[in-house]
Write a protein that holds these residues in place. Structure first.
Motif, PDB file in Angstrom:
ATOM      1  N   GLU A  14       1.309 -21.118  -7.667  1.00 45.47           N
ATOM      2  CA  GLU A  14       0.569 -20.344  -8.657  1.00 45.47           C
ATOM      3  C   GLU A  14      -0.145 -19.161  -8.005  1.00 45.47           C
ATOM      4  O   GLU A  14      -0.066 -18.032  -8.492  1.00 45.47           O
ATOM      5  CB  GLU A  14      -0.431 -21.242  -9.383  1.00 45.47           C
ATOM      6  CG  GLU A  14       0.235 -22.262 -10.293  1.00 45.47           C
ATOM      7  CD  GLU A  14      -0.766 -23.226 -10.917  1.00 45.47           C
ATOM      8  OE1 GLU A  14      -1.949 -23.207 -10.513  1.00 45.47           O
ATOM      9  OE2 GLU A  14      -0.361 -24.000 -11.807  1.00 45.47           O
ATOM     10  N   TRP A  15      -0.860 -19.415  -6.902  1.00 39.85           N
ATOM     11  CA  TRP A  15      -1.580 -18.291  -6.319  1.00 39.85           C
ATOM     12  C   TRP A  15      -0.645 -17.319  -5.605  1.00 39.85           C
ATOM     13  O   TRP A  15      -0.915 -16.110  -5.565  1.00 39.85           O
ATOM     14  CB  TRP A  15      -2.735 -18.752  -5.425  1.00 39.85           C
ATOM     15  CG  TRP A  15      -2.427 -19.389  -4.101  1.00 39.85           C
ATOM     16  CD1 TRP A  15      -2.430 -20.710  -3.804  1.00 39.85           C
ATOM     17  CD2 TRP A  15      -2.130 -18.713  -2.868  1.00 39.85           C
ATOM     18  NE1 TRP A  15      -2.124 -20.918  -2.483  1.00 39.85           N
ATOM     19  CE2 TRP A  15      -1.954 -19.705  -1.876  1.00 39.85           C
ATOM     20  CE3 TRP A  15      -2.000 -17.376  -2.496  1.00 39.85           C
ATOM     21  CZ2 TRP A  15      -1.643 -19.409  -0.557  1.00 39.85           C
ATOM     22  CZ3 TRP A  15      -1.705 -17.064  -1.174  1.00 39.85           C
ATOM     23  CH2 TRP A  15      -1.525 -18.071  -0.228  1.00 39.85           C
ATOM     24  N   LEU A  16       0.468 -17.817  -5.094  1.00 40.44           N
ATOM     25  CA  LEU A  16       1.447 -16.909  -4.501  1.00 40.44           C
ATOM     26  C   LEU A  16       2.065 -16.004  -5.572  1.00 40.44           C
ATOM     27  O   LEU A  16       2.292 -14.813  -5.334  1.00 40.44           O
ATOM     28  CB  LEU A  16       2.528 -17.704  -3.773  1.00 40.44           C
ATOM     29  CG  LEU A  16       2.109 -18.352  -2.451  1.00 40.44           C
ATOM     30  CD1 LEU A  16       3.162 -19.352  -1.993  1.00 40.44           C
ATOM     31  CD2 LEU A  16       1.854 -17.301  -1.377  1.00 40.44           C
ATOM     32  N   SER A  17       2.333 -16.552  -6.746  1.00 38.05           N
ATOM     33  CA  SER A  17       2.830 -15.727  -7.857  1.00 38.05           C
ATOM     34  C   SER A  17       1.819 -14.648  -8.209  1.00 38.05           C
ATOM     35  O   SER A  17       2.184 -13.494  -8.484  1.00 38.05           O
ATOM     36  CB  SER A  17       3.108 -16.596  -9.086  1.00 38.05           C
ATOM     37  OG  SER A  17       4.173 -17.481  -8.849  1.00 38.05           O
ATOM     38  N   TRP A  18       0.548 -15.010  -8.196  1.00 28.49           N
ATOM     39  CA  TRP A  18      -0.506 -14.040  -8.499  1.00 28.49           C
ATOM     40  C   TRP A  18      -0.567 -12.951  -7.434  1.00 28.49           C
ATOM     41  O   TRP A  18      -0.680 -11.764  -7.751  1.00 28.49           O
ATOM     42  CB  TRP A  18      -1.848 -14.762  -8.632  1.00 28.49           C
ATOM     43  CG  TRP A  18      -2.975 -13.840  -8.961  1.00 28.49           C
ATOM     44  CD1 TRP A  18      -3.286 -13.337 -10.189  1.00 28.49           C
ATOM     45  CD2 TRP A  18      -3.930 -13.308  -8.049  1.00 28.49           C
ATOM     46  NE1 TRP A  18      -4.391 -12.507 -10.099  1.00 28.49           N
ATOM     47  CE2 TRP A  18      -4.801 -12.472  -8.791  1.00 28.49           C
ATOM     48  CE3 TRP A  18      -4.139 -13.444  -6.678  1.00 28.49           C
ATOM     49  CZ2 TRP A  18      -5.859 -11.791  -8.204  1.00 28.49           C
ATOM     50  CZ3 TRP A  18      -5.194 -12.762  -6.091  1.00 28.49           C
ATOM     51  CH2 TRP A  18      -6.029 -11.951  -6.851  1.00 28.49           C
ATOM     52  N   VAL A  19      -0.477 -13.333  -6.167  1.00 23.12           N
ATOM     53  CA  VAL A  19      -0.476 -12.342  -5.087  1.00 23.12           C
ATOM     54  C   VAL A  19       0.663 -11.348  -5.281  1.00 23.12           C
ATOM     55  O   VAL A  19       0.522 -10.146  -5.042  1.00 23.12           O
ATOM     56  CB  VAL A  19      -0.369 -13.028  -3.708  1.00 23.12           C
ATOM     57  CG1 VAL A  19      -0.163 -11.989  -2.598  1.00 23.12           C
ATOM     58  CG2 VAL A  19      -1.624 -13.852  -3.419  1.00 23.12           C
ATOM     59  N   GLY A  20       1.810 -11.848  -5.747  1.00 30.71           N
ATOM     60  CA  GLY A  20       2.975 -10.993  -5.926  1.00 30.71           C
ATOM     61  C   GLY A  20       2.820  -9.934  -6.997  1.00 30.71           C
ATOM     62  O   GLY A  20       3.669  -9.043  -7.107  1.00 30.71           O
ATOM     63  N   ARG A  21       1.757  -9.996  -7.780  1.00 31.23           N
ATOM     64  CA  ARG A  21       1.517  -8.971  -8.783  1.00 31.23           C
ATOM     65  C   ARG A  21       0.931  -7.694  -8.171  1.00 31.23           C
ATOM     66  O   ARG A  21       0.877  -6.658  -8.832  1.00 31.23           O
ATOM     67  CB  ARG A  21       0.546  -9.494  -9.858  1.00 31.23           C
ATOM     68  CG  ARG A  21       1.001 -10.755 -10.552  1.00 31.23           C
ATOM     69  CD  ARG A  21       0.025 -11.175 -11.633  1.00 31.23           C
ATOM     70  NE  ARG A  21       0.029 -10.200 -12.736  1.00 31.23           N
ATOM     71  CZ  ARG A  21      -0.840 -10.199 -13.729  1.00 31.23           C
ATOM     72  NH1 ARG A  21      -1.806 -11.101 -13.762  1.00 31.23           N
ATOM     73  NH2 ARG A  21      -0.759  -9.287 -14.681  1.00 31.23           N
ATOM     74  N   TRP A  22       0.489  -7.777  -6.926  1.00 35.27           N
ATOM     75  CA  TRP A  22      -0.274  -6.694  -6.314  1.00 35.27           C
ATOM     76  C   TRP A  22       0.420  -6.184  -5.053  1.00 35.27           C
ATOM     77  O   TRP A  22       1.255  -6.853  -4.460  1.00 35.27           O
ATOM     78  CB  TRP A  22      -1.685  -7.192  -5.952  1.00 35.27           C
ATOM     79  CG  TRP A  22      -2.341  -7.890  -7.091  1.00 35.27           C
ATOM     80  CD1 TRP A  22      -2.402  -9.246  -7.316  1.00 35.27           C
ATOM     81  CD2 TRP A  22      -2.978  -7.279  -8.211  1.00 35.27           C
ATOM     82  NE1 TRP A  22      -3.045  -9.493  -8.494  1.00 35.27           N
ATOM     83  CE2 TRP A  22      -3.415  -8.313  -9.060  1.00 35.27           C
ATOM     84  CE3 TRP A  22      -3.242  -5.942  -8.552  1.00 35.27           C
ATOM     85  CZ2 TRP A  22      -4.091  -8.057 -10.252  1.00 35.27           C
ATOM     86  CZ3 TRP A  22      -3.910  -5.688  -9.733  1.00 35.27           C
ATOM     87  CH2 TRP A  22      -4.329  -6.747 -10.571  1.00 35.27           C
ATOM     88  N   TRP A  23       0.014  -4.997  -4.612  1.00 35.48           N
ATOM     89  CA  TRP A  23       0.488  -4.496  -3.325  1.00 35.48           C
ATOM     90  C   TRP A  23      -0.067  -5.367  -2.210  1.00 35.48           C
ATOM     91  O   TRP A  23       0.602  -5.629  -1.215  1.00 35.48           O
ATOM     92  CB  TRP A  23       0.057  -3.048  -3.126  1.00 35.48           C
ATOM     93  CG  TRP A  23       0.508  -2.127  -4.219  1.00 35.48           C
ATOM     94  CD1 TRP A  23      -0.274  -1.452  -5.116  1.00 35.48           C
ATOM     95  CD2 TRP A  23       1.859  -1.776  -4.552  1.00 35.48           C
ATOM     96  NE1 TRP A  23       0.493  -0.707  -5.972  1.00 35.48           N
ATOM     97  CE2 TRP A  23       1.814  -0.887  -5.657  1.00 35.48           C
ATOM     98  CE3 TRP A  23       3.108  -2.131  -4.031  1.00 35.48           C
ATOM     99  CZ2 TRP A  23       2.952  -0.348  -6.240  1.00 35.48           C
ATOM    100  CZ3 TRP A  23       4.252  -1.593  -4.613  1.00 35.48           C
ATOM    101  CH2 TRP A  23       4.162  -0.716  -5.696  1.00 35.48           C
ATOM    102  N   PHE A  24      -1.296  -5.828  -2.372  1.00 32.38           N
ATOM    103  CA  PHE A  24      -1.907  -6.797  -1.467  1.00 32.38           C
ATOM    104  C   PHE A  24      -3.187  -7.303  -2.126  1.00 32.38           C
ATOM    105  O   PHE A  24      -3.692  -6.710  -3.087  1.00 32.38           O
ATOM    106  CB  PHE A  24      -2.229  -6.197  -0.094  1.00 32.38           C
ATOM    107  CG  PHE A  24      -3.401  -5.235  -0.111  1.00 32.38           C
ATOM    108  CD1 PHE A  24      -4.699  -5.697   0.082  1.00 32.38           C
ATOM    109  CD2 PHE A  24      -3.210  -3.885  -0.344  1.00 32.38           C
ATOM    110  CE1 PHE A  24      -5.780  -4.822   0.040  1.00 32.38           C
ATOM    111  CE2 PHE A  24      -4.276  -3.007  -0.378  1.00 32.38           C
ATOM    112  CZ  PHE A  24      -5.573  -3.474  -0.186  1.00 32.38           C
ATOM    113  N   VAL A  25      -3.714  -8.397  -1.616  1.00 33.29           N
ATOM    114  CA  VAL A  25      -5.019  -8.897  -2.035  1.00 33.29           C
ATOM    115  C   VAL A  25      -5.756  -9.336  -0.778  1.00 33.29           C
ATOM    116  O   VAL A  25      -5.238  -9.233   0.333  1.00 33.29           O
ATOM    117  CB  VAL A  25      -4.898 -10.078  -3.026  1.00 33.29           C
ATOM    118  CG1 VAL A  25      -4.155  -9.651  -4.284  1.00 33.29           C
ATOM    119  CG2 VAL A  25      -4.220 -11.286  -2.382  1.00 33.29           C
ATOM    120  N   THR A  26      -6.973  -9.870  -0.956  1.00 32.24           N
ATOM    121  CA  THR A  26      -7.719 -10.455   0.149  1.00 32.24           C
ATOM    122  C   THR A  26      -8.009 -11.918  -0.163  1.00 32.24           C
ATOM    123  O   THR A  26      -7.859 -12.372  -1.306  1.00 32.24           O
ATOM    124  CB  THR A  26      -9.049  -9.713   0.371  1.00 32.24           C
ATOM    125  OG1 THR A  26      -9.898  -9.945  -0.768  1.00 32.24           O
ATOM    126  CG2 THR A  26      -8.819  -8.216   0.551  1.00 32.24           C
TER     127      THR A  26
END
Length: 252
Positions: A14-26
């Motif tokens: 779930e959180w990896l899918s969310w990360v994939g929505r962005w160029w990057f996150v922290t």
């Protein structure tokens, strides 16, 4: 700890899918997303899961700017795992601060606009980058126009930082973060492109102080010209610090 010691969980997916929505996150962004979705989060637990994903080859991370959190982004294997198509990308140093501000803004919007769907720039580029006649009409991006509202040639498009889609009517609100000053003529062209899109109900700029003056000048020109064309799509400019410090936003 070796890679074989890690076990991938459903929450990881779930959180990896969310990360994939962005160029990057922290890690801080991931923690905030966990709090929103699950009601609580532990920073150490977040860091452990990021480290696990990194050792499994699903994410990369790098501290790109001193005194700022490390960037975390999906690798090609990570994208494949969560079913995101396209090429893996790395964060752009020149856009680091801007892209991080966009994630922070989006997390506030998602919390305060549960009646809307949020679309990120990375998602809309994946959907609306021209690739043939089949996707000539963009779903979220808009056709690029000059400051006189004439469509530019070459199927050129404008990709906003964020779009929120109203579930009631499907119309869009454009969100742009401006932390450095841009050329006024370019700003007028971008504002006009948004105003002339039939799906756009409004445009909002979240401006740092350095960008305020040129944004205000551009808005004055764009609004005057749009009114003469019978277009009254609103353009709102709010100070970044004012908006991010308020408990709840004023809806447009």
């Amino acid at each position: 700890m070796s890679e074989k010691s890690w076990q991938l969980t459903e929450r990881d997916r779930e959180w990896l899918s969310w990360v994939g929505r962005w160029w990057f996150v922290t890690a801080e962004n991931i923690e905030a997303e966990w709090v929103r979705k699950y009601g609580q989060a532990n920073r150490r637990a977040v860091l452990r899961r990021v480290q696990a994903a990194r050792e499994m080859g699903l994410v990369e991370s790098l501290r790109m700017v001193a005194n700022r959190p490390a960037a975390v982004w999906l690798t090609k294997e990570g994208m494949k795992l969560v079913g995101i198509r396209g090429e893996a990308t790395r964060p752009r140093l020149a856009e680091f601060h801007h892209d991080l501000y966009v994630v922070e803004l989006a997390q506030k919007l998602v919390a305060e606009r549960p009646d809307t769907e949020l679309v990120t720039e990375r998602e809309l580029r994946r959907e609306d980058t021209p690739g043939g006649a089949a996707n000539f009409d963009p779903q979220y991006a808009v056709q690029r126009r000059n400051s006189n509202a004439v469509i530019l040639g070459g199927n050129r498009r404008v990709y906003p930082d964020l779009v929120t889609v109203r579930k009631t009517n499907g119309h869009h609100l454009i969100h742009e973060v401006e932390h450095t000053p841009k050329d006024v003529r370019r700003l007028v062209s971008l504002m006009t492109s948004y105003q002339e899109s039939e799906n756009v109900d409004g445009i909002r700029y979240y401006a740092f102080d350095a960008a305020l003056d040129r944004l205000e000048r551009a808005r004055s020109i764009a609004v005057e010209r749009s009114v003469s064309r019978g277009n009254r799509t609103p353009i709102q400019i709010v100070r970044w610090d004012d908006f991010m410090s308020t408990e709840k936003e004023e809806r447009l």
